[in-house]
Motif scaffolding. Structure first.
Motif, PDB file in Angstrom:
ATOM      1  N   GLY A   1      12.347  30.064  25.324  1.00  0.00           N
ATOM      2  CA  GLY A   1      11.727  30.949  24.344  1.00  0.00           C
ATOM      3  C   GLY A   1      12.717  31.574  23.379  1.00  0.00           C
ATOM      4  N   GLY A   2      12.286  31.726  22.135  1.00  0.00           N
ATOM      5  CA  GLY A   2      13.110  32.348  21.111  1.00  0.00           C
ATOM      6  C   GLY A   2      14.135  31.420  20.488  1.00  0.00           C
ATOM      7  N   GLU A   3      14.028  30.118  20.742  1.00  0.00           N
ATOM      8  CA  GLU A   3      15.014  29.171  20.217  1.00  0.00           C
ATOM      9  C   GLU A   3      14.344  28.076  19.399  1.00  0.00           C
ATOM     10  OE1 GLU A   3      17.393  27.607  23.348  1.00  0.00           O
ATOM     11  OE2 GLU A   3      18.310  29.539  23.845  1.00  0.00           O
ATOM     12  N   SER A   4      15.157  27.402  18.569  1.00  0.00           N
ATOM     13  CA  SER A   4      14.702  26.261  17.781  1.00  0.00           C
ATOM     14  C   SER A   4      15.352  24.995  18.315  1.00  0.00           C
ATOM     15  CB  SER A   4      15.047  26.444  16.297  1.00  0.00           C
ATOM     16  OG  SER A   4      14.302  27.485  15.715  1.00  0.00           O
ATOM     17  N   VAL A   5      14.579  23.912  18.353  1.00  0.00           N
ATOM     18  CA  VAL A   5      15.075  22.601  18.764  1.00  0.00           C
ATOM     19  C   VAL A   5      14.899  21.657  17.580  1.00  0.00           C
ATOM     20  CG1 VAL A   5      14.760  20.657  20.352  1.00  0.00           C
ATOM     21  CG2 VAL A   5      14.440  23.009  21.159  1.00  0.00           C
TER      22      VAL A   5
ATOM     23  N   GLU B   1       8.580  34.430  23.016  1.00  0.00           N
ATOM     24  CA  GLU B   1       7.831  33.584  23.941  1.00  0.00           C
ATOM     25  C   GLU B   1       7.653  32.155  23.424  1.00  0.00           C
ATOM     26  OE1 GLU B   1       4.803  35.564  21.233  1.00  0.00           O
ATOM     27  OE2 GLU B   1       6.728  36.024  22.172  1.00  0.00           O
ATOM     28  N   GLN B   2       8.055  31.878  22.200  1.00  0.00           N
ATOM     29  CA  GLN B   2       7.843  30.561  21.607  1.00  0.00           C
ATOM     30  C   GLN B   2       9.128  29.739  21.541  1.00  0.00           C
ATOM     31  OE1 GLN B   2       6.158  31.449  17.706  1.00  0.00           O
ATOM     32  NE2 GLN B   2       4.112  31.006  18.473  1.00  0.00           N
ATOM     33  N   THR B   3       8.959  28.412  21.578  1.00  0.00           N
ATOM     34  CA  THR B   3      10.037  27.484  21.260  1.00  0.00           C
ATOM     35  C   THR B   3       9.624  26.739  20.000  1.00  0.00           C
ATOM     36  OG1 THR B   3      10.680  27.198  23.572  1.00  0.00           O
ATOM     37  CG2 THR B   3      11.392  25.495  22.027  1.00  0.00           C
ATOM     38  N   ARG B   4      10.466  26.764  19.016  1.00  0.00           N
ATOM     39  CA  ARG B   4      10.177  26.122  17.728  1.00  0.00           C
ATOM     40  C   ARG B   4      10.828  24.741  17.703  1.00  0.00           C
ATOM     41  NH1 ARG B   4      13.416  26.513  13.038  1.00  0.00           N
ATOM     42  NH2 ARG B   4      12.329  26.055  11.082  1.00  0.00           N
ATOM     43  N   ILE B   5      10.035  23.712  17.416  1.00  0.00           N
ATOM     44  CA  ILE B   5      10.534  22.338  17.388  1.00  0.00           C
ATOM     45  C   ILE B   5      10.407  21.795  15.973  1.00  0.00           C
ATOM     46  CG2 ILE B   5      10.408  20.067  18.446  1.00  0.00           C
ATOM     47  CD1 ILE B   5       8.842  21.329  20.739  1.00  0.00           C
ATOM     48  N   VAL B   6      11.521  21.333  15.439  1.00  0.00           N
ATOM     49  CA  VAL B   6      11.550  20.757  14.099  1.00  0.00           C
ATOM     50  C   VAL B   6      11.782  19.257  14.235  1.00  0.00           C
ATOM     51  CG1 VAL B   6      12.673  20.776  11.839  1.00  0.00           C
ATOM     52  CG2 VAL B   6      12.513  22.898  13.173  1.00  0.00           C
ATOM     53  N   PHE B   7      10.807  18.460  13.801  1.00  0.00           N
ATOM     54  CA  PHE B   7      10.950  17.012  13.768  1.00  0.00           C
ATOM     55  C   PHE B   7      11.209  16.596  12.325  1.00  0.00           C
ATOM     56  CE2 PHE B   7       7.882  18.077  17.081  1.00  0.00           C
ATOM     57  CZ  PHE B   7       8.388  17.412  18.181  1.00  0.00           C
TER      58      PHE B   7
ATOM     59  N   ASN C   1      -2.400  22.685  22.253  1.00  0.00           N
ATOM     60  CA  ASN C   1      -1.687  23.932  22.559  1.00  0.00           C
ATOM     61  C   ASN C   1      -0.566  24.243  21.576  1.00  0.00           C
ATOM     62  OD1 ASN C   1      -0.323  21.701  23.499  1.00  0.00           O
ATOM     63  ND2 ASN C   1       0.624  22.760  25.217  1.00  0.00           N
ATOM     64  N   ALA C   2      -0.535  23.540  20.436  1.00  0.00           N
ATOM     65  CA  ALA C   2       0.459  23.841  19.407  1.00  0.00           C
ATOM     66  C   ALA C   2       0.104  25.172  18.739  1.00  0.00           C
ATOM     67  CB  ALA C   2       0.506  22.729  18.379  1.00  0.00           C
ATOM     68  N   GLN C   3       1.131  25.911  18.337  1.00  0.00           N
ATOM     69  CA  GLN C   3       0.917  27.225  17.738  1.00  0.00           C
ATOM     70  C   GLN C   3       1.634  27.355  16.401  1.00  0.00           C
ATOM     71  OE1 GLN C   3       2.268  30.191  20.499  1.00  0.00           O
ATOM     72  NE2 GLN C   3       0.558  29.891  21.897  1.00  0.00           N
ATOM     73  N   THR C   4       1.150  28.279  15.597  1.00  0.00           N
ATOM     74  CA  THR C   4       1.872  28.655  14.382  1.00  0.00           C
ATOM     75  C   THR C   4       3.099  29.465  14.794  1.00  0.00           C
ATOM     76  OG1 THR C   4      -0.171  28.742  13.108  1.00  0.00           O
ATOM     77  CG2 THR C   4       1.736  29.889  12.194  1.00  0.00           C
ATOM     78  N   CYS C   5       4.236  29.127  14.232  1.00  0.00           N
ATOM     79  CA  CYS C   5       5.471  29.818  14.619  1.00  0.00           C
ATOM     80  C   CYS C   5       5.467  31.251  14.105  1.00  0.00           C
ATOM     81  CB  CYS C   5       6.689  29.066  14.081  1.00  0.00           C
ATOM     82  SG  CYS C   5       6.870  27.405  14.773  1.00  0.00           S
ATOM     83  N   ARG C   6       5.980  32.155  14.927  1.00  0.00           N
ATOM     84  CA  ARG C   6       6.090  33.560  14.541  1.00  0.00           C
ATOM     85  C   ARG C   6       7.541  33.991  14.617  1.00  0.00           C
ATOM     86  NH1 ARG C   6       2.495  33.646  18.546  1.00  0.00           N
ATOM     87  NH2 ARG C   6       3.828  35.002  19.793  1.00  0.00           N
ATOM     88  N   GLU C   7       7.881  34.937  13.773  1.00  0.00           N
ATOM     89  CA  GLU C   7       9.247  35.459  13.762  1.00  0.00           C
ATOM     90  C   GLU C   7       9.394  36.551  14.815  1.00  0.00           C
ATOM     91  OE1 GLU C   7      12.434  36.690  10.253  1.00  0.00           O
ATOM     92  OE2 GLU C   7      10.322  36.416   9.818  1.00  0.00           O
ATOM     93  N   ALA C   8      10.571  36.646  15.403  1.00  0.00           N
ATOM     94  CA  ALA C   8      10.824  37.691  16.387  1.00  0.00           C
ATOM     95  C   ALA C   8      10.637  39.050  15.731  1.00  0.00           C
ATOM     96  CB  ALA C   8      12.231  37.558  16.954  1.00  0.00           C
TER      97      ALA C   8
ATOM     98  N   ALA D   1      12.733  25.248   4.747  1.00  0.00           N
ATOM     99  CA  ALA D   1      13.383  26.560   4.682  1.00  0.00           C
ATOM    100  C   ALA D   1      13.615  27.044   6.105  1.00  0.00           C
ATOM    101  CB  ALA D   1      12.528  27.558   3.913  1.00  0.00           C
ATOM    102  N   GLU D   2      14.849  27.344   6.441  1.00  0.00           N
ATOM    103  CA  GLU D   2      15.185  27.797   7.790  1.00  0.00           C
ATOM    104  C   GLU D   2      14.668  29.217   8.010  1.00  0.00           C
ATOM    105  OE1 GLU D   2      17.254  27.326  11.595  1.00  0.00           O
ATOM    106  OE2 GLU D   2      15.682  26.512  10.316  1.00  0.00           O
ATOM    107  N   VAL D   3      14.286  29.539   9.237  1.00  0.00           N
ATOM    108  CA  VAL D   3      13.809  30.877   9.571  1.00  0.00           C
ATOM    109  C   VAL D   3      14.928  31.650  10.256  1.00  0.00           C
ATOM    110  CG1 VAL D   3      11.444  30.066   9.841  1.00  0.00           C
ATOM    111  CG2 VAL D   3      12.936  30.153  11.826  1.00  0.00           C
ATOM    112  N   ARG D   4      14.821  32.967  10.211  1.00  0.00           N
ATOM    113  CA  ARG D   4      15.855  33.817  10.798  1.00  0.00           C
ATOM    114  C   ARG D   4      15.761  33.841  12.315  1.00  0.00           C
ATOM    115  NH1 ARG D   4      18.460  37.378   7.506  1.00  0.00           N
ATOM    116  NH2 ARG D   4      18.815  38.708   9.313  1.00  0.00           N
ATOM    117  N   SER D   5      14.545  33.761  12.858  1.00  0.00           N
ATOM    118  CA  SER D   5      14.380  33.888  14.296  1.00  0.00           C
ATOM    119  C   SER D   5      13.027  33.338  14.709  1.00  0.00           C
ATOM    120  CB  SER D   5      14.505  35.356  14.710  1.00  0.00           C
ATOM    121  OG  SER D   5      13.442  36.096  14.120  1.00  0.00           O
ATOM    122  N   VAL D   6      12.831  33.238  16.023  1.00  0.00           N
ATOM    123  CA  VAL D   6      11.580  32.758  16.597  1.00  0.00           C
ATOM    124  C   VAL D   6      11.108  33.785  17.625  1.00  0.00           C
ATOM    125  CG1 VAL D   6      10.433  30.834  17.764  1.00  0.00           C
ATOM    126  CG2 VAL D   6      12.442  30.409  16.338  1.00  0.00           C
TER     127      VAL D   6
END
Length: 317
Positions: A136-140, A63-69, A181-188, A55-60
């Motif tokens: 920060g604030g982006e998805s890869v 301060e975080q970069t979200r990486i989807v493998f 240092n991996a984190q749980t993703c948070r929404e903006a 499920a895609e998220v609206r935002s990140v």
């Protein structure tokens, strides 16, 4: 003789009864132990390795970069492709599986290793290397595939391509990340809420007397209108998880701007306190005074300079 026989029968009945009670207690304990064992078993494992669909998220968070493998679907895909982040094991992706992780920083190194089956020899070297320049604030989105020679490759793709590939993908659940240092993703935070475009402005009866700021400086009919606004908000937004209400006060157009600001602030504060006392349903209730700002708007729309406006924001999720 009859007495002895009766005593023996009595003893056997007692023994049988005692054994029955013991058996019942043992069975109850066994069932309890089984239930506890069942409760303690992990929800996901080798037999159930995949979780929810993507499920895609609206935002990140900024301060975080979200990486989807994710592992691209292939008809004859076998084995797993293990993902390593900054030299530490993260996950092993099966066919049609994905994993998501968030980091704070400027760079993350990704390496992968393809393992065609559980009996294959694990090579000490990894297959490929990819460096992510994070913002920060982006998805890869990184698509991982196996190629000839029992190796793997990493391809960065656009969100549009990834979302199409991820339509039927499920989250890889049975592996445990070792990345420290991996984190749980948070929404903006700012995108979690959307303001209702319909700002509530009190009617002509719900305005303050000249230079007055206390709630009783509004007429009885005006205070009744405020109660109706509370009821309207409570009913209209009752199904939303969170509601933010912001009260904005305005002032008479006095020559002293400082006085205007103070009057408008006190008016907003009075209405905020009134709303709270009336049981307004809100997660956050804030206020501000804008002095004699927006005079032209007031004249254009026939609004009172002594008005108060209410802005409502509702959580999107």
């Amino acid at each position: 003789m009859g007495l002895i026989f009766s005593q023996r029968v009595g003893r056997w009945c007692f023994v049988t009864f005692a054994l029955g009670i013991a058996g019942f207690i043992w069975q109850a304990h066994a069932q309890g132990d089984n239930a506890r064992a069942s409760d303690s078993q992990p929800k996901y494992g080798v037999n159930k390795p995949l979780g929810d669909t993507y499920a895609e998220v609206r935002s990140v968070a900024d301060e975080q970069t979200r990486i989807v493998f994710y592992r691209a679907s292939a008809r004859d895909a076998a084995g797993v492709i293990s993902v390593y982040l900054n030299g530490r094991y993260h996950a092993s992706l099966q066919k049609d599986a994905f994993t998501v992780v968030c980091f704070i920083g400027k760079k993350t190194d990704v390496r992968t290793r393809y393992l065609p089956n559980h009996s294959a020899d694990i090579r000490p070297e990894l297959d490929t290397h990819f460096a992510i320049a994070m913002s920060g604030g982006e998805s890869v989105y990184l698509r991982i595939t196996e190629i000839a020679g029992n190796t793997s490759r990493i391809d960065p793709v656009t969100a549009q391509v990834a979302l199409k590939d991820l339509t039927d993908a499920q989250q890889q659940m049975h592996t445990l990340s070792r990345v420290p240092n991996a984190q749980t993703c948070r929404e903006a935070e700012e995108t979690r809420f959307a303001f209702d475009p319909n700002i509530i402005t009190f009617g002509s009866d719900a305005i303050f007397e000249h230079r007055k700021t206390e709630i009783h400086a509004i007429s009885t009919q005006g205070r009744q209108e405020l109660k109706q606004i509370v009821e309207k908000i409570n009913v209209k937004y009752k199904t939303f998880k969170a509601v933010k209400v912001h009260v904005v006060g305005f002032a008479d157009d006095e020559a002293d701007d400082t006085l205007n600001r103070r009057i408008s602030e006190e008016r907003a504060k009075s209405v905020r306190a009134f709303f709270k006392a009336q049981g307004l349903r809100s997660t956050t209730l804030t206020h501000e005074g804008r002095g004699a700002e927006e005079k032209q708007k007031a004249k254009l729309f026939g609004l009172s300079p002594r008005r108060v406006e209410v802005e409502v924001a509702v959580e999107l999720r």
